[in-house]
Design an enzyme around this catalytic site. Structure first.
Site, PDB file in Angstrom:
ATOM      1  N   ALA A   1      -2.930  53.315 102.849  1.00 49.78           N
ATOM      2  CA  ALA A   1      -3.137  52.427 103.906  1.00 49.78           C
ATOM      3  C   ALA A   1      -4.537  52.289 104.266  1.00 49.78           C
ATOM      4  O   ALA A   1      -5.266  51.634 103.490  1.00 49.78           O
ATOM      5  CB  ALA A   1      -2.156  52.456 105.271  1.00 49.78           C
ATOM      6  N   ARG A   2      -4.819  52.997 105.385  1.00 52.30           N
ATOM      7  CA  ARG A   2      -6.613  53.071 105.593  1.00 52.30           C
ATOM      8  C   ARG A   2      -6.730  54.546 106.196  1.00 52.30           C
ATOM      9  O   ARG A   2      -5.896  55.147 106.301  1.00 52.30           O
ATOM     10  CB  ARG A   2      -6.595  52.128 106.893  1.00 52.30           C
ATOM     11  CG  ARG A   2      -6.487  50.818 106.421  1.00 52.30           C
ATOM     12  CD  ARG A   2      -7.678  50.285 105.708  1.00 52.30           C
ATOM     13  NE  ARG A   2      -7.973  48.712 105.551  1.00 52.30           N
ATOM     14  CZ  ARG A   2      -7.127  48.066 104.466  1.00 52.30           C
ATOM     15  NH1 ARG A   2      -6.535  48.869 103.419  1.00 52.30           N
ATOM     16  NH2 ARG A   2      -7.421  46.848 104.219  1.00 52.30           N
TER      17      ARG A   2
ATOM     18  N   GLU B   1     -15.756  53.712 103.309  1.00 53.07           N
ATOM     19  CA  GLU B   1     -15.788  53.592 101.948  1.00 53.07           C
ATOM     20  C   GLU B   1     -16.876  52.411 101.420  1.00 53.07           C
ATOM     21  O   GLU B   1     -16.865  51.318 102.276  1.00 53.07           O
ATOM     22  CB  GLU B   1     -14.425  52.711 101.581  1.00 53.07           C
ATOM     23  CG  GLU B   1     -13.163  53.772 101.852  1.00 53.07           C
ATOM     24  CD  GLU B   1     -12.006  53.296 101.360  1.00 53.07           C
ATOM     25  OE1 GLU B   1     -10.801  53.909 101.544  1.00 53.07           O
ATOM     26  OE2 GLU B   1     -11.782  51.797 101.349  1.00 53.07           O
TER      27      GLU B   1
ATOM     28  N   HIS C   1      -9.276  53.982  96.071  1.00 52.86           N
ATOM     29  CA  HIS C   1      -8.719  52.894  96.924  1.00 52.86           C
ATOM     30  C   HIS C   1      -8.404  51.784  95.858  1.00 52.86           C
ATOM     31  O   HIS C   1      -8.869  50.653  95.685  1.00 52.86           O
ATOM     32  CB  HIS C   1      -9.856  52.060  97.818  1.00 52.86           C
ATOM     33  CG  HIS C   1      -9.123  51.000  98.908  1.00 52.86           C
ATOM     34  ND1 HIS C   1      -9.810  51.217 100.182  1.00 52.86           N
ATOM     35  CD2 HIS C   1      -8.075  50.540  98.858  1.00 52.86           C
ATOM     36  CE1 HIS C   1      -8.794  50.388 100.776  1.00 52.86           C
ATOM     37  NE2 HIS C   1      -7.921  49.651  99.843  1.00 52.86           N
ATOM     38  N   VAL C   2      -7.679  52.128  94.935  1.00 52.77           N
ATOM     39  CA  VAL C   2      -7.227  51.426  93.638  1.00 52.77           C
ATOM     40  C   VAL C   2      -5.403  51.065  93.614  1.00 52.77           C
ATOM     41  O   VAL C   2      -5.158  50.375  92.760  1.00 52.77           O
ATOM     42  CB  VAL C   2      -7.455  52.158  92.271  1.00 52.77           C
ATOM     43  CG1 VAL C   2      -9.138  52.020  92.313  1.00 52.77           C
ATOM     44  CG2 VAL C   2      -6.944  53.427  92.118  1.00 52.77           C
TER      45      VAL C   2
END
Length: 318
Positions: A231-232, A261, A285-286
């Protein structure tokens, strides 16, 4: 004529069609925070992904009428400032409901079956030295029969629920933390933490969810539990997570996000000692970034802009 400014063209690999109305189109490969205001000057529609759009910048853009976020999360945009100005903010929904859940289970399978530890064992020559056909150096756990806790009830959380059930897992949907009552079909947040063999996070980052998982929550979880966050980064207290992994509060973690990021040099989640752990997997983050998903995102992005210009805005968050 609408002036559309796309601040981060390189943030996805897809064919972005031009809107079917008269417009001027300006795009930049990437945009830093200090370039946002100048590049959006005169724009009526801004396309943003991760470039920040704070209230102080919004106040300098009198022509701005719409912010088209090329992502689901809108935490980079000051939504209150947009509401005050009457600026429509639209986001992308549902485009990653296959690819993110698949990534979640790639992480869960990698951790539960100890794939990285087994790879290192083979590379070290242990199999060649074995006296029988297989090795038992590392434990392997099945997902079938395990309890999966899911935090977040959107399309991504629902996709993870669907795959969890297909694997034969017992799935618990977590109620909001601190909720006064528990909705039908949900389980109290604290109870999910205590029962889950694997916990997957799928909620947006907000002040209510920042550090949703911290030291108290990690210590409530089973020592054999796995934590997955696609998520984050800010949803998990990273300092607490690092301690949990080094000290064995939980069995492992698979993350696709960090708090900053791209992460700066020296970011604690990229510490070599942490990345060397066989029970921690970090991807950049893929989870969202399969080619079909990125094309679906691009198509929906332009759909949102065309709907706004037609006077029927969609996916509105303001």
């Amino acid at each position: 004529m609408e002036r559309i400014v796309y601040l981060e063209q390189e943030s996805m690999i897809a064919t972005v069609r031009r809107p079917a109305f008269a417009h001027a189109w300006v795009e930049y490969p990437a945009t830093t925070a200090d370039q946002v205001a100048e590049r959006l000057r005169g724009a009526s529609i801004a396309i943003v992904n991760k470039a920040p759009l704070p209230g102080a910048v919004i106040d300098t853009l009198p022509d701005l009428k719409m912010v088209a976020v090329a992502a689901t999360g809108t935490n980079v945009v000051d939504l209150d400032a947009c509401r005050r100005r009457g600026i429509v903010v639209s986001n992308i929904r549902g485009y990653a409901e296959q690819t993110v859940p698949e990534h979640v289970f790639a992480l869960l399978l990698g951790l539960s079956r100890n794939l990285f530890a087994w790879r290192e064992t083979v590379q070290a020559g242990r199999w060649q030295q074995a006296t029988q056909f297989c090795l038992f150096d590392h434990p392997i756990r099945d997902l079938h029969g395990a309890t999966l806790g899911v935090v977040g009830a959107g399309s991504l959380g629902n996709g993870v629920v669907r795959l969890g059930e297909a694997f034969g897992m017992r799935v618990l949907r977590a109620e909001r933390k601190g909720a006064a009552s528990v909705r039908p079909g949900y389980t109290a947040f604290a109870e999910v933490l205590a029962q889950a063999d694997a916990l997957s996070l799928h909620c947006p980052l907000s002040e209510a969810t920042r550090h949703l998982i911290g030291e108290p929550e990690l210590r409530v979880m089973k020592r054999s539990a796995l934590l997955v966050n696609t998520a984050r980064g800010g949803i998990v207290d990273e300092a607490a997570l690092i301690r949990a992994l080094h000290e064995g509060w939980i069995a492992g973690a698979g993350f696709d996000v960090v708090s900053a990021e791209p992460p700066p040099v020296g970011h604690p989640m990229l510490d070599p000692a942490l990345l060397a752990l066989p029970n921690f997997i970090l991807t950049p983050h893929v989870a969202w970034a399969s080619r079909p998903a990125m094309q679906a995102l691009a198509d929906q992005l332009i759909d949102n802009i065309e709907a706004f210009v037609a006077g029927q805005p969609r996916n509105v968050v303001t």
